[in-house]
Design a protein around this motif. Structure first.
Motif, PDB file in Angstrom:
ATOM      1  N   MET A 102      77.740 -13.259  53.406  1.00 48.04           N
ATOM      2  CA  MET A 102      78.787 -13.500  54.148  1.00 48.04           C
ATOM      3  C   MET A 102      78.808 -13.108  55.639  1.00 48.04           C
ATOM      4  SD  MET A 102      81.440 -12.427  51.221  1.00 48.04           S
ATOM      5  CE  MET A 102      81.403 -13.425  49.531  1.00 48.04           C
ATOM      6  N   ASP A 103      79.022 -13.868  56.532  1.00 50.01           N
ATOM      7  CA  ASP A 103      78.801 -13.430  58.108  1.00 50.01           C
ATOM      8  C   ASP A 103      80.006 -12.486  58.409  1.00 50.01           C
ATOM      9  OD1 ASP A 103      78.251 -12.806  60.651  1.00 50.01           O
ATOM     10  OD2 ASP A 103      78.126 -15.034  61.178  1.00 50.01           O
ATOM     11  N   PRO A 104      79.700 -10.960  58.449  1.00 49.43           N
ATOM     12  CA  PRO A 104      80.850 -10.292  59.137  1.00 49.43           C
ATOM     13  C   PRO A 104      81.751 -10.924  60.355  1.00 49.43           C
ATOM     14  CG  PRO A 104      79.270  -8.852  58.418  1.00 49.43           C
ATOM     15  CD  PRO A 104      78.557 -10.410  58.371  1.00 49.43           C
ATOM     16  N   ALA A 105      80.704 -11.544  61.194  1.00 50.61           N
ATOM     17  CA  ALA A 105      81.351 -12.274  62.474  1.00 50.61           C
ATOM     18  C   ALA A 105      82.601 -13.248  62.344  1.00 50.61           C
ATOM     19  CB  ALA A 105      80.432 -13.007  63.178  1.00 50.61           C
ATOM     20  N   LEU A 106      82.689 -13.865  60.886  1.00 48.96           N
ATOM     21  CA  LEU A 106      83.699 -14.604  60.351  1.00 48.96           C
ATOM     22  C   LEU A 106      85.029 -13.950  60.160  1.00 48.96           C
ATOM     23  CD1 LEU A 106      81.991 -17.131  58.307  1.00 48.96           C
ATOM     24  CD2 LEU A 106      82.778 -17.323  60.425  1.00 48.96           C
ATOM     25  N   LEU A 107      84.794 -12.537  60.100  1.00 52.22           N
ATOM     26  CA  LEU A 107      86.250 -11.653  59.865  1.00 52.22           C
ATOM     27  C   LEU A 107      87.360 -12.032  60.559  1.00 52.22           C
ATOM     28  CD1 LEU A 107      86.080  -8.030  58.620  1.00 52.22           C
ATOM     29  CD2 LEU A 107      87.936  -8.844  60.030  1.00 52.22           C
ATOM     30  N   PRO A 108      87.521 -12.096  61.956  1.00 52.06           N
ATOM     31  CA  PRO A 108      88.576 -12.411  62.562  1.00 52.06           C
ATOM     32  C   PRO A 108      89.387 -13.910  62.177  1.00 52.06           C
ATOM     33  CG  PRO A 108      86.957 -11.755  64.210  1.00 52.06           C
ATOM     34  CD  PRO A 108      86.208 -11.678  62.763  1.00 52.06           C
ATOM     35  N   ALA A 109      88.547 -14.916  61.668  1.00 52.85           N
ATOM     36  CA  ALA A 109      88.877 -16.245  61.385  1.00 52.85           C
ATOM     37  C   ALA A 109      89.503 -15.978  60.045  1.00 52.85           C
ATOM     38  CB  ALA A 109      87.872 -16.953  61.252  1.00 52.85           C
ATOM     39  N   ILE A 110      89.072 -15.119  59.054  1.00 51.23           N
ATOM     40  CA  ILE A 110      89.468 -14.711  57.968  1.00 51.23           C
ATOM     41  C   ILE A 110      90.827 -14.342  57.869  1.00 51.23           C
ATOM     42  CG2 ILE A 110      89.173 -13.524  55.735  1.00 51.23           C
ATOM     43  CD1 ILE A 110      87.283 -15.898  55.797  1.00 51.23           C
ATOM     44  N   VAL A 111      91.082 -13.278  58.874  1.00 53.71           N
ATOM     45  CA  VAL A 111      92.506 -12.552  58.679  1.00 53.71           C
ATOM     46  C   VAL A 111      93.475 -13.337  59.657  1.00 53.71           C
ATOM     47  CG1 VAL A 111      91.217 -10.287  58.280  1.00 53.71           C
ATOM     48  CG2 VAL A 111      91.654 -11.007  60.794  1.00 53.71           C
ATOM     49  N   GLU A 112      93.034 -14.012  60.689  1.00 56.00           N
ATOM     50  CA  GLU A 112      93.909 -14.628  61.395  1.00 56.00           C
ATOM     51  C   GLU A 112      95.300 -15.488  60.890  1.00 56.00           C
ATOM     52  OE1 GLU A 112      96.029 -17.417  64.002  1.00 56.00           O
ATOM     53  OE2 GLU A 112      94.657 -17.989  62.270  1.00 56.00           O
ATOM     54  N   PRO A 113      95.055 -16.194  59.863  1.00 57.66           N
ATOM     55  CA  PRO A 113      96.223 -16.718  59.083  1.00 57.66           C
ATOM     56  C   PRO A 113      97.235 -15.752  58.624  1.00 57.66           C
ATOM     57  CG  PRO A 113      94.240 -17.902  58.466  1.00 57.66           C
ATOM     58  CD  PRO A 113      94.005 -16.603  59.169  1.00 57.66           C
ATOM     59  N   ILE A 114      96.710 -14.714  58.193  1.00 54.91           N
ATOM     60  CA  ILE A 114      97.534 -13.411  57.826  1.00 54.91           C
ATOM     61  C   ILE A 114      98.474 -12.889  59.069  1.00 54.91           C
ATOM     62  CG2 ILE A 114      97.835 -11.241  56.414  1.00 54.91           C
ATOM     63  CD1 ILE A 114      95.443 -12.247  54.712  1.00 54.91           C
ATOM     64  N   LEU A 115      97.505 -12.671  59.774  1.00 48.44           N
ATOM     65  CA  LEU A 115      98.282 -12.279  61.170  1.00 48.44           C
ATOM     66  C   LEU A 115      99.282 -12.674  61.768  1.00 48.44           C
ATOM     67  CD1 LEU A 115      95.200 -10.272  62.550  1.00 48.44           C
ATOM     68  CD2 LEU A 115      96.802  -9.201  61.390  1.00 48.44           C
ATOM     69  N   ALA A 116      98.851 -14.320  61.785  1.00 44.28           N
ATOM     70  CA  ALA A 116      99.796 -15.133  62.335  1.00 44.28           C
ATOM     71  C   ALA A 116     101.260 -15.360  61.170  1.00 44.28           C
ATOM     72  CB  ALA A 116      99.260 -16.613  62.656  1.00 44.28           C
ATOM     73  N   GLY A 117     101.164 -14.677  60.133  1.00 46.48           N
ATOM     74  CA  GLY A 117     102.256 -15.101  59.262  1.00 46.48           C
ATOM     75  C   GLY A 117     102.199 -16.191  58.493  1.00 46.48           C
TER      76      GLY A 117
END
Length: 333
Positions: A102-117
């Motif tokens: 798993m590429d840690p660089a994808l982390l922002p994309a993984i958390v973005e839907p949660i941060l966006a509500g």
């Protein structure tokens, strides 16, 4: 002059379960970006000493090493990481495997839907890019496709695929509601998480990702877990059906499922018994018998399809962590 309070930066924690990942774990930690404040490395009684490697060679101040005296499986390791992250005040918790797939660089994309509500829980999906999935071993590709179909039925999340994908993120308010002690601790962990999230009516979203397959050795034995997975899928489906359609709520679908199944089994059994009986006597089966059996089977199938249509439409769509935040604001006002 009015004071304007700026939104607080969310505290993100990463949980990395470790078992036989001595060669990959330092590279995984080193690739995690500055958006993460806490990293919990959970040595799940690794026989190769993954925790010792981290303790001796890792200099990242964000890393906290947790050790299990007894192997608890990937689910048990993740739950230990969740508890530590929640105790530290994390807002979001991301789980990344320690084997480098798993590429840690994808982390922002993984958390973005949660941060966006938009979601309470996100997970990777390796099946979006049809060109990239050619890299996936054929046996693993077929197994994941079959498990995805079973998972849709047992978890109720008809909108997600690739249920065994371990690249996940969860909002802390949702993680606190999970029954940690009841979640399957081993290879059924990711799938059981989806079932537990559905009982909370949490919103789950897939995030496209590519997997990397290197020289890591899989600890998953298909022949050993296939019976276990089948039993647990049936068990979770029965529980979900009872929780969502009888214990918490009653609807037309609550009648369609048992009535449809009853008609299908009764019509099929009735027709089969008369067909065997007529074959033994070497006489044709009466037309009325055939029509009665066929009508029962068709009505049963129609009712079951109606239930599935209702179940698909009932996939949670409103994040529960936003509802909880709204209640807190109302209480504060």
């Amino acid at each position: 002059m009015n004071d304007i309070s700026l939104p607080r930066r969310p505290v993100i924690a990463v949980v990395i379960p470790c078992y036989k990942v001595t060669r990959q774990i330092l590279g995984v930690i080193g690739a995690i970006g500055p958006e993460v404040q806490h990293i919990y490395v959970v040595d799940d009684h690794c026989p190769d000493g993954s925790g010792d490697v981290v303790a001796a060679q890792c200099r990242d101040a964000r890393v906290t090493l947790l050790r299990h005296a007894v192997n608890q499986g990937v689910g048990g390791a993740v739950m230990s990481g969740y508890r530590a992250a929640l105790a530290a005040g994390a807002d979001l918790i991301v789980k990344i495997d320690g084997d480098g797939q798993m590429d840690p660089a994808l982390l922002p994309a993984i958390v973005e839907p949660i941060l966006a509500g938009q979601a309470d829980y996100t997970k990777g999906n390796r099946f979006f890019n049809l060109e990239q999935i050619r890299q996936m071993p054929p046996l693993r590709l077929f197994g994941n496709a079959m498990l995805s179909l079973l998972n849709k039925l047992s978890s109720g999340y008809w909108n997600v695929f690739d249920p065994t994908n371990g690249y996940t993120a969860i909002h802390a308010d949702v993680a606190r509601q999970l029954p940690f002690a009841k979640i399957s601790p081993r290879y059924f962990f990711e799938t059981d998480m989806l079932f537990r999230l559905n009982t909370l009516h949490a919103v789950v979203i897939d995030v496209p990702m590519d997997a990397h397959y290197g020289d890591e050795a899989s600890n998953l034995k298909i022949s050993r877990i296939i019976t276990e997975f089948a039993f647990k899928h049936v068990r979770n489906f029965a529980k979900r059906l009872f929780y969502n359609y009888y214990l918490r709520n009653m609807s037309l679908a609550s009648i369609e499922a048992p009535l449809g199944l009853g008609l299908l089994l009764a019509g099929g059994s009735y027709g089969l018994w008369h067909w065997v009986h007529s074959a033994r006597l070497d006489v044709p089966t009466p037309a009325g018998t055939v029509m009665l059996s066929g009508l029962s089977v068709l009505m049963g199938l129609q009712l079951l399809l109606a239930f599935l249509a209702y179940d698909i439409a009932a996939v949670p769509r409103r994040p529960i962590h936003r509802r909880q935040q709204g209640r807190i604001l109302l209480l504060q006002d």
